[in-house]
Design an enzyme around this catalytic site. Sequence first.
Site, short mmCIF file in Angstrom:
data_model
loop_
_atom_site.label_atom_id
_atom_site.label_comp_id
_atom_site.label_asym_id
_atom_site.label_seq_id
_atom_site.Cartn_x
_atom_site.Cartn_y
_atom_site.Cartn_z
N GLY A 20 0.69 -1.19 -0.12
CA GLY A 20 -0.06 -0.11 -0.01
C GLY A 20 0.72 1.23 -0.05
N SER A 21 0.49 2.23 0.76
CA SER A 21 1.20 3.58 0.54
C SER A 21 2.43 3.60 1.35
CB SER A 21 0.09 4.66 1.15
OG SER A 21 -1.10 4.59 0.41
#
Length: 648
Positions: free
Chosen positions: A308-309
């Site tokens: 993810g981020s």
Amino acid sequence: MPEDVQPTPPQNADQAPSNKPSSSRKDKRKRGSFDTEQSHGRLFWVGMGFLVLYGAVALKASLATVLMPMEPEARQIAPQVPVIPQIDPHASLTSDFSLPSVKRASITDRNGQILALSLPVAQVYANPMELIDPQDAAKKLHHAIPALDEAETIRRLSLKKQFVYIARDISPVQEIAINNLGIPGIYFEAGERRHYPLGRTAAQIMGSVDIDDHGIAGVERYFNDRLNSDKTPLRLSLDVRVQAAARDELQTAMTTFQAIGASAIVMDVRTGEVIAMVSLPDFDANDFGHATNDSRFNRAVTGMYEPGSTFKLQTAAMGLQLGVIHVWDKFSTIPIKVGRFTISDMKSDHFAPWLSLPGVMAFSSNPAAAHIALDVGAERQQEWLDSMGFFKRVPIELPEAGRPLVPSHKNWGLSTVMTVGFGHGVAESPLAIVRGTAATVNGGILLKPTLVARDQNIVQDVTRGTLPPSLDASTPDDVGTETPVGVRVLSAKTSALLRRLLRLDVTEGSGKTAEVPGYYVGGKTGTAEKIGAHGGYLKHTNVAAFTSVFPMNNPRYAVYVMLDSPHPTAATHGWTTAAWNSAPTVGKIISRIGPMLDQFPDLANKETIDASLAIAMEPAVPAGYRALGPGNDPGDPNRHPPQTKTIR
């Protein structure tokens, strides 16, 4: 006098009659007296002989059993009972600990706390052919070992064999009790049993051994030869105090958010030493054989999850290090159409359509990160990720460490470049993310993580980097002139800038809930949708993670938390993203473990430290530079192929 009676002729004096015994009687009497005396003498000496003999036997028995006992045979009890170690009341906790009668070395944490040790035990076996009464023997054995099945023991002892096992891994106390029964045909075989005094603590790291004391998992397997050849305790980098605190907070978070699994890692960013590694659910290391596959699964190194981020940190580092982007450049947050898919942010009403790099990191924009990745291009993106170790298994002393899941080079197209830019389309282990995070803040050195304690920090001198004048602060870079030995992947200048961006994410961005006053935490949130069993992303089922470092003014420890499939609560207002669950868990862990690691909050110098880490959300463009942004966007996905050189 009658004629026929003849007078007795007179005798001379020598022949005169006498009342004394005759000489023959006298001789007999003398001989009888001599024989009696001789018999008494013989009896006396025979008695003395027996007395000496019995005395010698008694003396020998006393020497053999009391004064100077002989060493028993190898199959008897003596060699199975270790010499009791002498305790030194002045000794430190880090003193080497080992039992003289066991073969496998113990394992300790960095402070000398015992994590694994072998205890002397015995196996009881019998020769049924030598037994007199199997039933009586079984009854006595059951009394010494209550857990023994008496009926089964009778059956075994009645077999027409010369060898049958009765019981395994009995304690020395039980062995002595059986030995004192004096049952013919009962023997002992020396052995040892692995014991883990702290139970669940670091269970997946410890692993286990089989019945023959060979490691079958964890460090027990990785260091099997060393543990069986060198009795010196193996000292790990773990700190059980930190391990316990991290596990406690992670378990609370996992229960609160009803996650199906969780992981936490604490690593020294200067040495690569893993101070804590937690994977939940876990198990009691003493009961490895009955542990479920899910509890044995080490999510920190075996589990592969879309980052993810948290991967946006790598995208930013890549772009800055390659000179493709600058901190003042702006990137579009407008959703990007890719075929039937759209790259967008969950919520964009709180930031502008174009964000500079600090804003991209603080607000965690997916389209903006995709634009940065397109600026870099597929080839250089692959080269960067490979140099950071994201295409290989993390080198750690655990056989269970898995390989990441990444697309093949031939399938690394336009959509892959963009999705990988914000942490989708690849699956990495939590330890790989922690390793990459450490490299961005420690001066730019990619370390080899280790579970073995280092006696001292192995460092090397490097040239201190400087920031552009517009970003330079009054306080110099506090990371120091020493950084760990490893592979340089970033310049010191880029590393210093990334520390400021990570700190901004906690002070102004999505990681605010991780803040701990005085510890100057920096980090990056990451939330990725899980992939279903039949492919495709599952809506509202996330992997929420937060990767962080503290204190950011002098980076020392990385702390990572991941929750698998957390559920919303009333306190999270329906959200399951990392900002609501993983980030606050990291904050709680840091507040507890900081003092354990000799890291204390510094509030007295807060203004100076804050100034040294400050960075504007929209930095000014230096003279002579043309910033990327509206009308100057080489990362526009409509360009085929995307331009990868910076336009100034």
